[in-house]
Write an enzyme that holds these catalytic residues in place. Structure first.
Site, short mmCIF file in Angstrom:
data_model
loop_
_atom_site.label_atom_id
_atom_site.label_comp_id
_atom_site.label_asym_id
_atom_site.label_seq_id
_atom_site.Cartn_x
_atom_site.Cartn_y
_atom_site.Cartn_z
N GLU A 1 -62.55 0.50 57.71
CA GLU A 1 -63.25 -0.65 57.12
C GLU A 1 -64.74 -0.38 56.96
O GLU A 1 -65.59 -1.10 57.51
CB GLU A 1 -63.00 -1.91 57.95
CG GLU A 1 -61.56 -2.35 57.97
CD GLU A 1 -61.34 -3.63 58.76
OE1 GLU A 1 -60.31 -4.30 58.51
OE2 GLU A 1 -62.18 -3.96 59.62
N GLU B 1 -53.70 -3.11 56.72
CA GLU B 1 -53.80 -4.12 57.78
C GLU B 1 -53.49 -5.50 57.21
O GLU B 1 -53.95 -5.85 56.13
CB GLU B 1 -55.21 -4.17 58.41
CG GLU B 1 -55.55 -3.03 59.32
CD GLU B 1 -56.89 -3.26 60.01
OE1 GLU B 1 -57.27 -4.45 60.22
OE2 GLU B 1 -57.58 -2.29 60.31
#
Length: 671
Positions: free
Chosen positions: A151, A310
């Site tokens: 991320e 995710e």
């Protein structure tokens, strides 16, 4: 070099963090992963401190055992470089690598992503770690993909330290050809005496007395995205040297609350595009957000399949109120991602943590263990994904595109706009939602994209557009396409300079209109529209210059002025929406526009509350039908179709979508 993911069928799993648990738990993990149908997990994402207990000293014994155990149980590893969470010893040795916020406040380590993206010490340490992992595990049979970082930019998209200032100046010198006069011109620095006579005078947009120069701020956003991209690219190159055949990804965050990175620039650097997506507890129709961002990610992947890296099985831990998912929602969410092109479904995380900052984040194996609704849903989803193995590799089938541009989004949301209520994401969703409800397939495109595959292109919010992008969109209409443009689009060029001569700037000629003054509406204020309905947020004094009026304001200071227009442009048509109609009126208008363009939905008659999406394979289409109404539906399908989740033929030319359930139909080509 093509680097495919070597996992059979649909990839299924989640972040696996065995370092958080005693080793005796690992055997149970393997048994339960097998029961759930897990075939790939991401490992090592936050394990830097354990792998490198001191600078240059590595301990891979734990990771060796984990990877060997996964391979022995037939589970593939998406092996991460753990560079999103440098250890404490690194910051003690290199305190200058810590980030500084715009107020000049230095931040401490103690969470994750607590580094300055421009730090030479961080870059050196991260590449050293990536190289050590690449060289050790390049040939390990469990490793099927590299997971670079985690991320990027989630918590450190901007750093305002002196090192970042130097890197920003280097980036600016490259952008403007080392020509300070060109920068002054692009930034309009004659305003407010901001003229620069030396590159060293330029600072990041740190806290100051009032608003920053908008082009300064825009270039800073571009720089920050590129600076993080340079880190990702550097790690990718190190890993490619060690293992040329292993694909690499990094998990994007194409979701409602993250806009820090220009993923159009990032996607070509990766072998496989992947994304993290989480729902908002406050969004009563989060399925629309999921579908829209899934379509964005598929488009970033060039129309090819992608991976959901995710998602959550239930509640997250970082919203003001974190709600559990409703009955059937886990399944609907996962299969909706597959419907939008995902060839892999993964969650954060495999086993719910008992300690740490994310201990209240849901997982595939919850705190309650296997005697839980979540676990039963996880096992059932594994069976569903095995039943859908043949869907892997199929692609989308859109004739409609929505223009999505990070430069335009960043520029629109800078301060001192005509209305701070105008937000890129909300506007885009307001146009996307009626298409989603009608079952219309949608791609997302850059302004300069190849548009030859589309009948209809929509630009709900394109405040900033360069000359090439504007020419590309208007040429699409000239060649026979249908273009629809939203208000406050085409207003500024790539340097945030207002396009003079009247609004909507770059699109005046194609749209056949000219606006001389803007009348944004106050919060809660509405105006009537001819033909019925109301509009909010925005209005402007439009004067037709060849366009026909489709709807006008019926009250307010612009009563009788056009609010919606249509203009024959070349062989096509160009529509202008100079306001935001209410939901029902906007849906009817977009239906008229797409029918004018000859765009059909994936099904001719979508039952209310049923989401319909189609993926196209080499021998068959795969029709996904997802019931969000809770009522279920009977849906007509092509003759010879088979419902894959039940393995049942579609009797009498229809399938039943259970209440709150999903049906996936294989429709053979030529039927």
């Amino acid at each position: 070099m093509e680097r495919p993911l070597n996992v059979p069928g649909i990839a299924y799993g989640g972040d696996y963090n065995p370092e958080q648990w005693p080793e005796e738990v690992w055997a149970e993990d393997m048994r339960l992963m097998t029961e759930a149908g897990v075939n790939m997990v991401s490992v090592n994402i936050f394990a830097w401190a354990l792998l490198e207990p001191s600078e240059g000293v590595y301990d891979f014994t734990r990771l060796d055992r984990v990877l060997d155990l996964l391979h022995a149980h037939g589970i593939a590893a998406d092996l991460a470089t753990p560079t999103a969470a440098p250890p404490a010893w690194f910051f003690r040795a290199h305190p200058e690598a810590l980030p500084v916020d715009m107020n000049g406040r230095g931040l401490s380590y103690g969470s994750r992503q607590t580094f300055c993206p421009s730090s030479p010490a961080y870059r050196e340490a991260a590449l050293r770690m990536a190289r050590a992992l690449g060289e050790r595990y390049a040939g390990h049979p469990a490793v099927v993909m590299w997971h670079i970082h985690n991320e990027y930019g989630c918590h450190n998209a901007e750093c305002f330290c002196d090192t970042s200032a130097q890197a920003f100046r280097r980036w600016l010198r490259a952008r403007y050809g080392d020509d300070l006069a060109a920068l002054n011109d692009a930034w309009g620095t004659a305003f407010w005496s901001q003229w620069y006579y030396d590159w060293d005078e330029i600072l990041p947009p740190r806290a100051t007395g009032t608003d920053h120069n908008p082009t300064h701020r825009l270039d800073w956003r571009r720089f920050c995205s590129d600076e993080l991209l340079s880190l990702c690219r550097a790690e990718r190159e190190v890993l490619a040297e060690a293992a040329p055949a292993v694909p690499a990804t990094t998990n994007f965050m194409v979701m409602y609350n993250f806009d820090a990175l220009d993923y159009w620039r990032w996607a070509p650097e990766l072998d496989i595009v992947s994304n993290d997506h989480y729902l908002r507890s406050t969004d009563p129709e989060s399925e629309v957000d999921l579908a829209m961002h899934g379509d964005v990610v598929r488009s970033l992947a060039g129309g090819l399949p992608w991976l959901l890296m995710e998602h959550s099985t239930g509640a997250v831990n970082w919203q003001p109120v974190n709600r559990a998912k409703k009955e059937g929602e886990l399944r609907r969410n996962a299969l909706a991602h597959v419907a939008r092109g995902a060839d892999g479904i993964a969650y954060f995380q495999w086993r719910a943590a008992k300690a740490g900052a994310e201990q209240w984040h849901s997982a595939m194996l919850p705190h309650a263990g296997t005697d839980s609704v979540i676990w039963r849903d996880v096992v059932a989803l594994g069976a569903d994904l095995r039943a859908l193995a043949e869907v892997r590799g199929s692609t989308g089938t859109a004739e409609t595109a929505i223009v999505w541009d990070w430069d335009a989004r960043w520029a629109l949301e800078l301060p001192s706009q005509p209305s701070e209520q105008v937000r890129f994401l909300e506007l885009t969703r307001s146009w996307y939602e009626p298409l989603w409800r009608a079952g219309v397939a949608v791609d997302f495109v850059r302004p300069d994209a190849d548009l030859s595959a589309y009948r209809l292109v929509l630009a709900p919010s394109l405040y900033l557009v360069d000359d090439a992008g504007a020419a590309n969109l208007t040429a699409f209409a000239e060649r026979g396409g249908t273009l629809a443009v939203g208000f406050h689009s085409g207003a500024v060029d790539e340097n945030c300079h207002v396009r003079l001569g009247g609004y909507p700037g770059a699109f005046r000629t194609a749209l056949g209109v000219r606006t001389d003054e803007l009348f944004p509406l106050l919060p809660g204020e509405t105006v009537g529209l001819s033909g019925g309905g109301t509009a909010s947020l925005w209005s402007e004094r439009v004067r037709p210059a060849g366009a026909e009026t489709v709807a006008s304001y019926t009250d307010g200071p612009l009563a009788g002025v056009p609010a919606v227009t249509r203009h024959a442009h070349g062989a096509g048509a160009a529509w202008y929406l100079a306001t935001l109609p209410d939901r029902r009126t906007l849906a009817a208008l977009l239906t008229r526009i797409r029918e004018d363009a000859g765009v059909r939905p994936v099904l001719s008659d979508v039952p209310p509350g049923v989401e319909a999406a189609r993926r196209r394979g080499s021998d068959a289409d795969y029709l996904f039908l997802i019931d969000h109404s809770g009522a279920g539906a009977e849906v007509a399908v092509a003759a010879g179709s088979v419902e894959l989740l039940t393995a049942q033929p579609a009797a009498h030319g229809s399938v039943t979508v259970p209440p709150g359930g999903v049906a996936v139909v294989r429709e053979p080509h030529g039927t």
